[in-house]
Design an enzyme around this catalytic site. Sequence first.
Site, short mmCIF file in Angstrom:
data_model
loop_
_atom_site.label_atom_id
_atom_site.label_comp_id
_atom_site.label_asym_id
_atom_site.label_seq_id
_atom_site.Cartn_x
_atom_site.Cartn_y
_atom_site.Cartn_z
N GLY A 147 14.59 21.31 -38.49
CA GLY A 147 15.51 20.95 -37.43
C GLY A 147 16.43 19.81 -37.84
O GLY A 147 16.25 19.17 -38.88
N CYS A 148 17.43 19.54 -37.00
CA CYS A 148 18.45 18.55 -37.36
C CYS A 148 17.93 17.11 -37.24
O CYS A 148 17.97 16.35 -38.22
CB CYS A 148 19.69 18.75 -36.50
SG CYS A 148 19.39 18.82 -34.71
#
Length: 344
Positions: A147-148
């Site tokens: 994920g970011c």
Amino acid sequence: MKVSIIGATGYAGVELLRILHNHPEADIAYLTSESSAGKKISDIYEHLRGIYDQVLISMDNIQQIAAESDFLFICLPHGHAMQVGKTIENQNTRIIDLGADYRFTDTAVYEEWYRVKHTHKNAARVYGLAELHRQEIKTAKIIGNAGCYTTASILALAPLVREGLIDPSTIIIDAKSGVSGAGRSAKLANHFPELYDSFKAYAVSSHRHTPEIEQELSSLAGEHIILNFTPHLLPMSRGILSTCYANLTASTAYEKIDDAFIKAYGSEFFIRLLGRGTYPATKNVRGSNFCDIGWHIDERTGRVIVLSAIDNLVKGAAGQAVQNFNIACGFEENTGLLMTPIYP
């Protein structure tokens, strides 16, 4: 390699198209969209006119799409990729999931935080953060793209956790993201008058990236880590700045902090170590696959503060997916990713 993008009309899907256009070893086979099937991708995103005029199709016949693709990049909300994965599990097509379905080694954790039953529990998967799992990615059939927020935060803390230089029970992560991280769907909180000239936290103590960060740092530490993660929304389109705090262990010399980052990332192409006393900025990584890291030592409190900046749509999503694709295919890791940051 023939690649297809499942869910091509979201921000991550369109960013993949931008990157793959300059990738010499990737040809687009199919682009899918359930809401826009039958339309050209360039009718939805006019900046793609004359570059990609491909017609979007439904993924109703996902087995045929997979049969004609070497890789599927799945850019769908959580809960959907595992359905695709299970449907094509007997086919040779490899999957890079930009959502959350294949990020967790323990699907019970996924079910707890995402409130969705995992329907592909036994699938062999690898966590897609190249700097930590490069060897496993090479042969993985399913890669759960990191994920970011997690990418920025894990990369900031991993060297210190691995070397035992901080007390992991004291970790606090304060992270800020541009609004594109919330996706393309219209939401009141992302409406311009609501967002502009404002700055706020959200999902305090409950953000779904929390257990993902804990999973990876716990693996490095060899013990279960519980931490505080608080995300904030910034009135800009792209970028993440993660500020991570932790208490130094009593025996930690400051030079060991510097050495730990150099040891971990000194030869990493996409991690730029700015050094002690520096200030990474989102503008300096915008549109690129770089992660800039700087750190500070607070002698008064005995803490280290690590700062990391990424573009949430590139190193935090599509660029990372292409980096994983390159590793999985045996290409040079920066193939198709040699774009300089966009400035100003």
